[in-house]
Structure formats: C-alpha cells, structure tokens
Design a protein around this motif. Structure first.
Motif: not given
Length: 288
Positions: A83-104
């Motif tokens: 399962t890929a990670n999820s995240d919520t970020k506030e707008y900053s005007g620059t590119q933002q990234t979520v990386e990583g995952f977990t396994s069952s």
C-alpha cells in the motif's frame, strides 16, 4: 516413484512429504522410505533411502527395484499486499512529493520497488508503484510474492494565511481567497488590509424554510445558488408583531440582478449547504 506435493504455502514452519508408489500395485518394501522437507519458499527433492538398485526386493522377493524417481515438494510464496503512502500537505507554490509504502506483512524488504506521487497545485494526486509485477515480484527473502498493490493519495489543500474570527483567508495557485463562515457568531477583525482574488460566503439552511441572508459583498445572482432570493419591500410593526413585505412569490429577483452588500434579503433554500462565491476579482478586506 516418490510422492510430490505443490499446494503448500510459506508460513515459517517446515513442510514435509513422505511416501512413494510402485509400478506394481500392492507391493511392500521393508526398510525403504522416501522423504523431502523444506521451510522457505522453493522446491525440494523427495528422495529415497534404503534402496540399492538391482538389489532391493519387495517383501515377497518376486520383484526387484531397477529404477527410482524422486518426487518434489513445492513451498509456494505467501501473498503480500503493498500500500503506497498517503499524505495531506498545504499549498506552497512548489512541487511536493509523497514517497514510500507499507506491506501487509511487517518487516519485509523489496529491492527495486518504490512508490511516489507529486503535485504542485491544490487537488489530489495518485501515489503509484514502480518496479512491481503482480504475482511475480517477491520480497528479498523470496518467501512472499506481491499479489496486490493499492495506490496512495497526495492531497494538496489551500494554505491558511490567517484566521480572523469568522473569516479565514487561504491561498492556492489562483491567489488568496477570503471565506466567511455564515454560521459563526465570532467577530471579524482584520486590522491590516488583505488583498484577495476570491470571496466565499458559506451558510447552512433548512431546506424549504425561509431565511434572511445579508452578504458582506455585492453578489450577482447566477441561478445556481440552490434557492430563490426575495427583496424586502417594507417592514412595519402591526400591533405586537413586525411584518415584512417581500416581492410576490411569482416575482423573485431575476438572475440578472445583483444583491447589494450588507442589505438583507429573504432566501428560500432548496439545498442545505450553499456557497456564494465572487471569483477572480481583486478585493481588499479590512475592518478598521
């Protein structure tokens, strides 16, 4: 021929196959056995013991073993979901990234497998996998195979610039937005002028029940508000009651008219939650 089995699934315990069959039914062989064992996912030979070719005979002495065939124990890798990670970020005007995952299954490592999702503007972006082939990609031990992946989500929301009682100012790629909470009784206090591009006024209504609406800005009726506006014609006291007169029901304000700022109107809602928006106009907000 030694027995074989291919239905076992890795669970950390040793699996074993024993026994054999002969080309002639009903024979018995004293001291002859066949066995194969394994724990990790993979294939294991099931081999004979107690057999010397062209010498070992069955219990009657009428048959002699001239050939043996090994069997095979197959321990299949266990299924695992990534399962890929999820995240919520506030707008900053620059590119933002979520990386990583977990396994069952905790503690597994997967070489060459990654998950990533990026975005700049407000909205949602998929966090997707690379380096995964379903039912083929295994963890580093080889005991687990990926049978399912679930994408994650990167959510970028408008950044909160400031909160001034019932007024919140946010910012995204379209500029600053002032949002008035029409249900709040908090005092709005903006001591220094703030320039915004959009103004939003939110309010909750009881469907079908008339309410008074007074917007803090001019608003051009679009016809998509979720209800009808009526102008007050007169308000007077009759006995112990105050009586308000509006335009007749068959003559509401039409969609070309503009509501005047800070002037009350009667609103008959057809939706419970309504947002009034003035987009793409430069507005300066200050209470001093």
């Amino acid at each position: 021929t030694a027995n074989s089995r291919n239905t076992d699934v890795y669970d950390g315990t040793e699996k074993t196959v024993i026994g054999f069959t002969s080309s002639v039914n009903g024979l018995t062989f004293t001291g002859v056995s066949a066995s194969g064992s394994g724990t990790n996912a993979g294939e294991y030979d099931v081999i004979f013991s107690g057999v010397t070719l062209n010498e070992t005979k069955d219990a009657t002495g009428n048959y002699i073993i001239t050939a043996t065939t090994n069997g095979k124990l197959t321990v299949n890798p266990a299924s695992v979901t990534l399962t890929a990670n999820s995240d919520t970020k506030e707008y900053s005007g620059t590119q933002q990234t979520v990386e990583g995952f977990t396994s069952s299954v905790d503690g597994l490592a997967f070489t060459g497998v990654s998950a990533s999702g990026s975005g700049t503007n407000t909205g949602t972006y998929d966090v997707t996998f690379s380096g995964v082939t379903i039912s083929e990609t295994k963890d580093n031990t080889g005991n687990y195979v990926v049978t399912e992946t679930t994408n994650g989500t990167l959510t970028i929301t408008a950044a909160t610039v400031g909160t001034y009682g019932a007024l919140t100012i946010t910012e995204d790629q379209n500029g600053k937005t002032a949002k008035f909470d029409g249900t709040s009784t908090e005092t709005i206090n903006v001591t220094s002028a703030v320039s915004v591009k959009s103004v939003i006024y939110e309010r909750t209504f009881n469907v079908g029940k008339a309410s008074t609406v007074m917007l803090p800005f001019e608003y051009k009726i679009t016809g998509n508000e979720g209800g009808e506006f009526y102008a007050f014609v007169d308000v007077k006291k009759e006995g112990e009651n105050w009586v308000a007169t509006m335009k007749p029901d068959n003559n509401p304000l039409d969609n070309t008219q503009t509501l005047t700022a800070n002037k009350p109107y009667l609103f008959l809602p057809t939706a419970a939650h309504i947002t009034f928006t003035i987009p793409n106009e430069d507005v300066s907000i200050c209470t001093d």
